[in-house]
Design an enzyme around this catalytic site. Structure first.
Site, mmCIF file in Angstrom:
data_model
loop_
_atom_site.group_PDB
_atom_site.id
_atom_site.type_symbol
_atom_site.label_atom_id
_atom_site.label_comp_id
_atom_site.label_asym_id
_atom_site.label_seq_id
_atom_site.Cartn_x
_atom_site.Cartn_y
_atom_site.Cartn_z
ATOM 1 N N HIS A 7 0.850 -1.195 0.000
ATOM 2 C CA HIS A 7 0.000 0.000 0.000
ATOM 3 C C HIS A 7 0.884 1.244 0.000
ATOM 4 C CE1 HIS A 7 -3.414 -2.601 1.777
ATOM 5 N NE2 HIS A 7 -3.584 -2.442 0.481
ATOM 6 N N HIS A 39 2.574 -3.932 6.868
ATOM 7 C CA HIS A 39 1.609 -2.871 6.582
ATOM 8 C C HIS A 39 1.531 -1.907 7.772
ATOM 9 C CE1 HIS A 39 -0.412 -4.970 3.107
ATOM 10 N NE2 HIS A 39 0.213 -5.992 3.674
ATOM 11 N N GLU A 60 0.659 -5.338 11.038
ATOM 12 C CA GLU A 60 0.131 -3.978 10.958
ATOM 13 C C GLU A 60 0.863 -3.165 12.017
ATOM 14 O OE1 GLU A 60 -2.181 -2.615 8.996
ATOM 15 O OE2 GLU A 60 -3.082 -4.348 7.986
#
Length: 455
Positions: free
Chosen positions: A185, A312, A386
């Site tokens: 991303h 991420h 994350e």
């Protein structure tokens, strides 16, 4: 909204010698909104869809439910009306980020040096544009060529190379594989920063750290520091909060969410067929050049792959498969055991708590992720990290948070590698390894002298 951005970019191109004007976020805020009733949920969902607001958490409006915190980036032009509507509906909200542009500026300009980049002065505590990362990659390849090889995964739609590294001592024995992708991303800069940090730590401690030395003799690490090169570049040049890649789609659409593009129940849940959506899954599974590159490399090494890691932000989570179903992976209990140990070590490092669990249980439903795809291909350990934070900064994690984030994440991964070492790698005979020459020369001399001297 997108037409507006492209109009600005076109004007900038004409007036500024081909340079697009950056999208600015002056006065924009990120709100944490908490609906308490089904009626409030429906109202919030309708408003988000109508205004096409940038939903940070969860990824899709369908995952909003009573009592769940919703993080949403609101343009300054909508802000006052948004707050008035929330007050009228008695929906609780608070300001998470007061001014998005000020937070962006804080991370973009601080502590940058004008000196030529070397490995000695490369600053791992700031975010780097892709040109600097490419320079760093070349220097890493040249300095550590005894243990590092750099390869090209492929090229992007904008013809930028996607590089990956193979890290490990040459060996005549079959080695296990650990695969890591970072920067799927585009706006998640901390993921890219962590991949660089990880490589620095592994390479500088290859001889001094016993675990790392053993790992590099028995494991090959395949690391992709920036998978979404086009998208990452675009966040630096034009639109900081861009998420997808930059592949042209139908009409004036650009970009696919690469973590919705893998062939893991592709586009079944938590993804969109609308090319304007931030979670657009693409025209077909593995349609993107970036995804195709990962699949091709994966197929070459998967027979020996033990662990797949994808990095991420944000949320402080260690996620297990699956996102597209509630069913647990075949070795879910073992994965939980190892991940809980890793999370405990992270907390010890800097006091930040990380939650462990399946994606669909502790985050939200999603399909087409790289970790789920790896699990579907029988990889024993497939984790999604994350990283920080949990909302105070969101995707705009300041650069003074890079070091503690990377330190705690590295601690967690080393804990996973320790578990892998104890459970799957077995004993290691350093004398038989084809590893570093500096250890073998003294041993060879000693053996020669022993047989040369008469008794």
């Amino acid at each position: 909204m997108k037409h507006f951005y492209w109009t600005i970019c076109l004007l900038g191109f004409l007036l500024n010698k081909g340079t697009c004007v950056k999208v600015r976020y002056d006065g924009d805020q990120v709100l944490k909104v908490t609906p308490q009733t089904e009626q409030q949920v429906q109202y919030l969902q309708d408003m988000l869809i109508q205004w096409r607001l940038d939903l940070w958490k969860p990824d899709i409006v369908e995952e909003i439910y009573p009592g769940r915190d919703v993080h949403v980036h609101v343009k300054n032009s909508y802000l006052q009306q948004m707050k008035e509507n929330l007050v009228q509906q008695d929906i609780t909200f608070k300001i998470m980020i007061e001014d998005v542009q000020k937070l962006i500026d804080r991370s973009s300009v601080s502590r940058r040096s004008t000196e030529p980049i070397t490995l000695e002065n490369y600053n791992y505590n700031i975010y780097h544009p892709i040109e600097e990362i490419y320079t760093w990659m070349t220097m890493i390849k040249d300095k550590y060529k005894n243990v590092v090889s750099r390869y090209t995964l492929g090229h992007t739609h904008e013809n930028q190379p996607i590089y990956y590294f193979k890290i490990g001592w040459p060996s005549s024995e079959t080695k296990k594989v650990v695969f890591m992708d970072c920067g799927i991303h585009a706006r998640e800069w901390i993921a890219v920063a962590y991949c660089q940090w990880f490589m620095r730590e592994i390479l500088t401690k290859q001889k001094s750290d016993k675990l790392i030395y053993k790992l590099l003799n028995q494991v090959d690490f395949y690391v992709i520091p920036v998978l979404n090169v086009d998208g990452y570049t675009y966040t630096w040049t034009t639109e900081r909060l861009w998420r997808k890649n930059r592949s042209p789609q139908t009409g004036d659409c650009f970009g696919v969410d690469l973590n919705r593009n893998f062939d893991a129940q592709w586009c079944s849940v938590g993804a969109s067929t609308d090319c304007d959506s931030l979670i657009f899954c693409g025209p077909s599974a593995a349609s993107e050049l970036e995804t195709k590159g990962v699949v091709k490399l994966f197929e070459q090494v998967k027979s020996n792959m033990l662990m797949y890691l994808t990095v991420h932000s944000y949320g402080r989570l260690i996620l297990l498969p699956y996102g597209y179903k509630k069913n647990q992976s075949a070795n879910h209990n073992e994965m939980m055991l190892a991940a809980n140990k890793a999370a405990a070590k992270m907390t010890e490092k800097h006091g930040e708590g990380y939650i462990v669990g399946s994606s669909s249980v502790i985050l939200y439903d999603n399909s087409g992720s790289s970790a789920d795809w790896a699990a579907d291909n029988n990889i024993s350990f497939a984790y999604t990290f994350e990283l920080r934070d949990d909302g105070e900064y969101g995707f705009e994690l300041p650069d003074d948070e890079i070091q503690p984030t990377c330190e705690e994440t590295l601690t967690a991964m080393m804990t996973l590698f320790e578990y892998m070492n104890e459970t799957y790698l077995g004993p290691f005979d350093s004398g038989a390894a084809v590893g570093p020459l500096w250890l073998k020369i003294p041993l060879a001399i000693t053996i020669c002298l022993f047989y040369a001297i008469p008794l």
